[in-house]
Write a protein that holds these residues in place. Structure first.
Motif, mmCIF file in Angstrom:
data_model
loop_
_atom_site.group_PDB
_atom_site.id
_atom_site.type_symbol
_atom_site.label_atom_id
_atom_site.label_comp_id
_atom_site.label_asym_id
_atom_site.label_seq_id
_atom_site.Cartn_x
_atom_site.Cartn_y
_atom_site.Cartn_z
ATOM 1 N N UNK A 32 0.800 -1.223 0.000
ATOM 2 C CA UNK A 32 0.000 0.000 0.000
ATOM 3 C C UNK A 32 0.839 1.282 0.000
ATOM 4 N N UNK A 33 2.137 1.168 0.185
ATOM 5 C CA UNK A 33 2.956 2.378 0.289
ATOM 6 C C UNK A 33 2.879 3.228 -0.975
ATOM 7 N N UNK A 34 3.044 2.612 -2.136
ATOM 8 C CA UNK A 34 3.092 3.378 -3.389
ATOM 9 C C UNK A 34 1.790 4.143 -3.654
ATOM 10 N N UNK A 35 0.608 3.498 -3.617
ATOM 11 C CA UNK A 35 -0.614 4.292 -3.866
ATOM 12 C C UNK A 35 -0.829 5.391 -2.835
ATOM 13 N N UNK A 36 -0.456 5.145 -1.575
ATOM 14 C CA UNK A 36 -0.575 6.199 -0.569
ATOM 15 C C UNK A 36 0.350 7.353 -0.919
ATOM 16 N N UNK A 37 1.545 7.065 -1.392
ATOM 17 C CA UNK A 37 2.478 8.117 -1.772
ATOM 18 C C UNK A 37 1.935 8.944 -2.939
#
Length: 362
Positions: free
Chosen positions: A299-304
């Motif tokens: 989930x890190x990339x879409x949150x970024x």
């Protein structure tokens, strides 16, 4: 003290280590490394052409090779495969659906103030989910979303590793059917050395017309097999602190002074060193019982990307990274409690109420 006594190991403390914390730290390193790309601020810290995220993924793979090999040796073929699918796939599928059904529409509203054309503009949300169902990520964009960010049209640049992780799982699944592999260190060492040899000569693969997937597989497979080798070493001779210290030093020296393939060659030392450190460092009890590293990773990339859309870069990189860590942590905890842990308990029969569920994550 004799040399034999000094080198004698003790059984690895599978229940009393900090591997969950280490994997969470590696996932945070991936977030940190990707922040520079996503924010349009360059590539961030690099070593031999690989950013910190790439080296963190290497750490994931060596730990995974160790733990997954142990799982294969200790379980039947069908049970092993069911556990591996349950660990990776449900959370992966939910992440795809959330991206298409929630993150994408949010992006449309922020960028264009309307959802007009969202369902029908290629790549449509349905195409995004359907095209990526097999773990091999072939679609990174959805319609016109993320057209206005510094790293455009990419909803999740982290998911590609899961396909190769699962190929590694299948490799050990097949190898585990052979008694010679289960009972001897030698086959694991031969396979590891062979995978490194392929990576050293990977330029030949391009000349032979082999695709990018072949290159990426043999970039990552030596790390996984390095962990496999260390499983057999530790299973037979235990964990020794002096060998652990030496492994950390050797891994560092090989990685620094052997560009190109030093990381792959050093992977058994990386694995042994990380496993040793995980016996020294204490982790919070909550993290020991709840492995949120996989959810953090996916989930890190879409949150970024969403944080960029909402203007999170305006406060500078440190605040931007902090905001993404907070947002990712919320989704990672939700993924663990709502998807990952229930899926694993389901395949294991739902036994042992309140008992910790420890399973390797990528």
């Amino acid at each position: 003290m004799s040399l034999t006594t000094a080198l004698r190991g003790t059984p690895y403390p599978y229940r009393e280590n900090s591997l969950n914390l280490f994997r969470l730290f590696l996932a945070a390193l991936v977030l940190f490394a990707h922040s520079w790309y996503i924010a349009g601020r360059g590539v961030g810290p690099m070593l031999h052409g690989e950013n910190l995220g790439g080296w963190a993924v290497a750490g994931f793979f060596v730990i995974s090779g160790f733990l997954i090999t142990r799982s294969r040796i200790r379980t039947k073929a069908g049970e092993y495969l069911l556990h591996r699918v349950a660990r990776i796939y449900p959370a992966f599928l939910v992440c795809l659906v959330l991206t298409a059904a929630v993150f994408g529409p949010i992006s449309m509203l922020v960028e264009y103030g309307s959802l007009a054309g969202y369902l029908t503009t290629p790549v449509t949300p349905a195409q995004y989910v359907w095209g990526n169902l097999g773990l091999e990520v072939t679609s990174y964009d959805i319609g016109r979303t993320l057209d206005t960010v510094p790293y455009p049209n990419a909803w999740n640049g982290s998911l590609w590793t899961l396909y190769f992780e699962f190929i590694c799982y299948l490799t050990v699944w097949v190898l585990g059917a052979w008694a010679v592999f289960r009972k001897s260190l030698v086959p694991a060492v031969i396979l590891f050395l062979g995978s490194v040899a392929v990576w050293v000569n990977i330029g030949l693969a391009t000349r032979l017309g082999l695709d990018l997937n072949f290159t990426l597989l043999f970039k990552l497979l030596p790390f996984f097999l390095g962990g496999t080798v260390v499983y057999f070493v530790v299973d037979r001779w235990g964990m020794n602190r002096w060998i652990g210290i030496a492994s950390i030093i050797l891994a560092g020296l090989i990685i620094v002074f052997v560009p190109g393939w030093g990381g792959q060659a050093a992977s058994p030392f990386m694995a042994y060193g990380l496993l040793f450190l995980a016996t020294l460092v204490r982790q919070p009890r909550w993290i020991a019982r709840n492995d949120v590293s996989y959810g953090f990773y996916i989930y890190a990339w879409p949150v970024q990307q969403l944080t960029v859309l909402f203007g999170g870069l305006a406060w500078g990189m440190p605040v931007y990274i902090l905001l993404t860590i907070i947002g990712t942590s919320v989704l990672a905890v939700g993924s663990w409690f709502a998807v990952e842990r229930p899926a694993m308990r389901r395949v294991r029969g739902g036994a042992r109420t309140g008992a910790p569920v420890r399973a390797p994550s990528v």
